[in-house]
Design a protein around this motif. Structure first.
Motif, PDB file in Angstrom:
ATOM      1  N   PHE A  47       0.845  -1.201   0.000  1.00 14.41           N
ATOM      2  CA  PHE A  47       0.000   0.000   0.000  1.00 14.41           C
ATOM      3  C   PHE A  47       0.871   1.239   0.000  1.00 14.41           C
ATOM      4  N   VAL A  48       0.449   2.252  -0.758  1.00 17.49           N
ATOM      5  CA  VAL A  48       1.153   3.534  -0.803  1.00 17.49           C
ATOM      6  C   VAL A  48       0.281   4.664  -0.253  1.00 17.49           C
ATOM      7  N   SER A  49      -0.921   4.795  -0.798  1.00 15.35           N
ATOM      8  CA  SER A  49      -1.762   5.913  -0.393  1.00 15.35           C
ATOM      9  C   SER A  49      -3.198   5.659  -0.836  1.00 15.35           C
ATOM     10  N   VAL A  50      -4.137   6.348  -0.184  1.00 11.80           N
ATOM     11  CA  VAL A  50      -5.549   6.267  -0.560  1.00 11.80           C
ATOM     12  C   VAL A  50      -6.193   7.609  -0.285  1.00 11.80           C
ATOM     13  N   ILE A  51      -7.195   7.927  -1.096  1.00 10.33           N
ATOM     14  CA  ILE A  51      -7.952   9.160  -0.921  1.00 10.33           C
ATOM     15  C   ILE A  51      -9.432   8.827  -0.949  1.00 10.33           C
ATOM     16  N   TYR A  95       0.383   0.871  -9.114  1.00  8.82           N
ATOM     17  CA  TYR A  95      -0.958   0.501  -9.526  1.00  8.82           C
ATOM     18  C   TYR A  95      -1.999   1.342  -8.794  1.00  8.82           C
ATOM     19  N   CYS A  96      -3.111   1.598  -9.440  1.00  9.44           N
ATOM     20  CA  CYS A  96      -4.214   2.230  -8.734  1.00  9.44           C
ATOM     21  C   CYS A  96      -5.401   1.274  -8.678  1.00  9.44           C
ATOM     22  N   VAL A  97      -6.196   1.465  -7.632  1.00 12.37           N
ATOM     23  CA  VAL A  97      -7.387   0.652  -7.413  1.00 12.37           C
ATOM     24  C   VAL A  97      -8.499   1.563  -6.927  1.00 12.37           C
ATOM     25  N   ALA A  98      -9.727   1.076  -7.035  1.00 17.02           N
ATOM     26  CA  ALA A  98     -10.865   1.899  -6.645  1.00 17.02           C
ATOM     27  C   ALA A  98     -11.972   1.038  -6.044  1.00 17.02           C
ATOM     28  N   GLY A 108      -6.355  -3.419  -0.236  1.00 15.39           N
ATOM     29  CA  GLY A 108      -6.091  -3.979  -1.565  1.00 15.39           C
ATOM     30  C   GLY A 108      -7.018  -5.098  -1.939  1.00 15.39           C
ATOM     31  N   GLN A 109      -8.168  -5.193  -1.279  1.00 13.80           N
ATOM     32  CA  GLN A 109      -9.110  -6.288  -1.511  1.00 13.80           C
ATOM     33  C   GLN A 109     -10.093  -5.906  -2.602  1.00 13.80           C
TER      34      GLN A 109
END
Length: 123
Positions: A47-51, A95-98, A108-109
């Motif tokens: 994990f790096v970051s989330v907004i 990578y990005c995820v949403a 990251g699930q």
């Protein structure tokens, strides 16, 4: 179906800055939290970051806190990751995820991942 496209990677020197972009389609973007992960050669993805959906909450890994800044422009369906004071340890595919749930993104699930963009930092 959600689609995510990362861009902005490149080769840099330690101390340089770079901005990554993640553009989403197939979703109501303004309702989704978006996160960044990275995977260095021979290492597990981290994990790096989330907004949050409205940009009101940001979270960072300790390893990037104070150097990376996440932001979003819902009018462009895009999330950015501004990376400053880059170090060789930042070398990875990003990578990005949403997901609507920030905890799901942080863990990251998620089912859908972008193809990633490579960042290489040399000393």
């Amino acid at each position: 179906q959600v689609q995510l496209a990362e861009s902005g990677g490149g080769r840099l020197q330690a101390g340089d800055s770079l901005r990554l972009s993640c553009t989403a389609s197939g979703i109501t973007f303004s309702r989704y939290c978006v996160g960044w992960f990275r995977q260095a050669p021979g290492k597990e993805r981290e994990f790096v970051s989330v907004i949050s959906w409205n940009g009101g909450l940001e979270e960072y890994a300790d390893s990037v806190k104070g150097r990376f800044t996440i932001s979003r422009d819902n009018s462009k369906n895009t999330v950015y990751l501004q990376m400053d004071s880059l170090i060789p340890e930042d070398t990875a595919v990003y990578y990005c995820v949403a997901d609507p749930n920030i905890a799901v993104v942080h863990a990251g699930q998620v089912e859908v991942w972008g193809r990633g963009t490579l960042v290489t930092v040399s000393s």
